[in-house]
Design a protein around this motif. Structure first.
Motif, PDB file in Angstrom:
ATOM      1  N   LYS A  69      48.566  53.297  32.819  1.00  9.51           N
ATOM      2  CA  LYS A  69      49.896  53.722  32.373  1.00  9.51           C
ATOM      3  C   LYS A  69      50.911  53.833  33.505  1.00  9.51           C
ATOM      4  N   ASP A  70      50.630  54.623  34.511  1.00  8.64           N
ATOM      5  CA  ASP A  70      51.569  54.813  35.617  1.00  8.64           C
ATOM      6  C   ASP A  70      51.782  53.533  36.407  1.00  8.64           C
ATOM      7  N   VAL A  71      50.738  52.737  36.524  1.00  7.66           N
ATOM      8  CA  VAL A  71      50.819  51.484  37.285  1.00  7.66           C
ATOM      9  C   VAL A  71      51.777  50.510  36.615  1.00  7.66           C
ATOM     10  N   LEU A  72      51.723  50.449  35.289  1.00  7.89           N
ATOM     11  CA  LEU A  72      52.583  49.522  34.557  1.00  7.89           C
ATOM     12  C   LEU A  72      54.047  49.869  34.749  1.00  7.89           C
ATOM     13  N   ILE A  73      54.353  51.149  34.710  1.00  8.66           N
ATOM     14  CA  ILE A  73      55.731  51.599  34.890  1.00  8.66           C
ATOM     15  C   ILE A  73      56.215  51.301  36.305  1.00  8.66           C
TER      16      ILE A  73
END
Length: 248
Positions: free
Chosen positions: A53-57
């Motif tokens: 999740k955080d990586v995609l953002i």
């Protein structure tokens, strides 16, 4: 078009990639061109993909939702393949980056190359040979991992001995040298690297603990190097030839 300006479509199989390597992965891809499209495929209702999740953002990677309709059937692979073909037919890309260790993408890689696309594969060392061979270049993601703080590099003498015993590596270099050398036996290092890359898509000096080809060759201990000034007077070209065997 220069390699830095090549427009690339980056397609990630979330089930076969690690979020901790995303930053290093994208940095590696930047060496080959611009990631015009960054998509990652998976069933985002599943808890095992939560770490992404955080990586995609952070890296502006677009998540593509694909539900698992049937247990044991990988709908994610099909979604990625369909999208890859759709992107191919737009005619807007110069190459594709396939991030997966799954042999199911072997035919896709071959088909993209048949269409004149350059295909870069990224996966773990366990990646089947069929997928590795289907790509123009294949990078093992293990070389992208940062070393642990307490991890010590192997002693240079042990590394050299191991390289000399690596029959495949030595054969690749000798074959490339024979194919690219002039009448005097010397061959440009760049030509050797290009020849090896065509014969072995997975070849990478980092697989042997060296950042550059110019560092790996002398470590093998079987070849001679010579740096020669270029006409511009500011740069040099490295040449390689078979080392002279010592008597006795």
């Amino acid at each position: 078009m220069s390699i830095q300006q090549a427009k690339l479509a980056v397609l990630i199989d979330a089930d076969n990639a690690q979020p901790s390597l995303a930053e290093a992965l994208l940095a590696e891809i930047a060496k080959y061109g611009v990631a015009s499209v960054k998509r990652i495929y998976g069933d985002w209702t599943q808890p095992n993909l939560k770490g992404w999740k955080d990586v995609l953002i952070q890296h502006a990677i677009q998540p593509m939702q694909q539900f698992r309709y049937t247990v044991g059937k990988n709908a994610t692979d099909s979604a990625l393949i369909i999208d890859a073909m759709d992107l191919l037919y737009t005619g807007r890309f110069d190459g594709f980056c396939l991030i997966s260790s799954d042999s199911d993408f072997t035919r896709l890689a071959s088909r993209l190359r048949e269409a004149g696309q350059t295909v870069y594969g990224f996966g773990e060392r366990k990646t089947p040979a069929s997928l590795v061979a289907a790509c123009d270049k294949f990078i093992f993601v293990e070389v992208l991992r940062a070393p642990e703080p307490d991890e010590e590099p192997p002693a240079p003498a042990k590394v050299a001995a191991a390289l000399k015993r690596d029959a495949k590596l030595v054969h690749l270099f000798r074959e490339a040298l024979n194919a690219t050398a002039g009448d005097d036996g010397w061959a440009p290092l760049g030509a050797i690297g290009s020849f090896i890359g065509k014969q072995a898509p997975e070849f990478d000096p980092r697989n042997y603990g060296y950042k550059r080809l110019g560092e790996l060759v002398p470590a093998i201990g079987l070849f001679e190097l010579d740096q020669r000034p270029n006409p511009d007077g500011r740069s040099k070209t490295i040449y390689v030839r078979e080392g002279k065997r010592k008597a006795g």
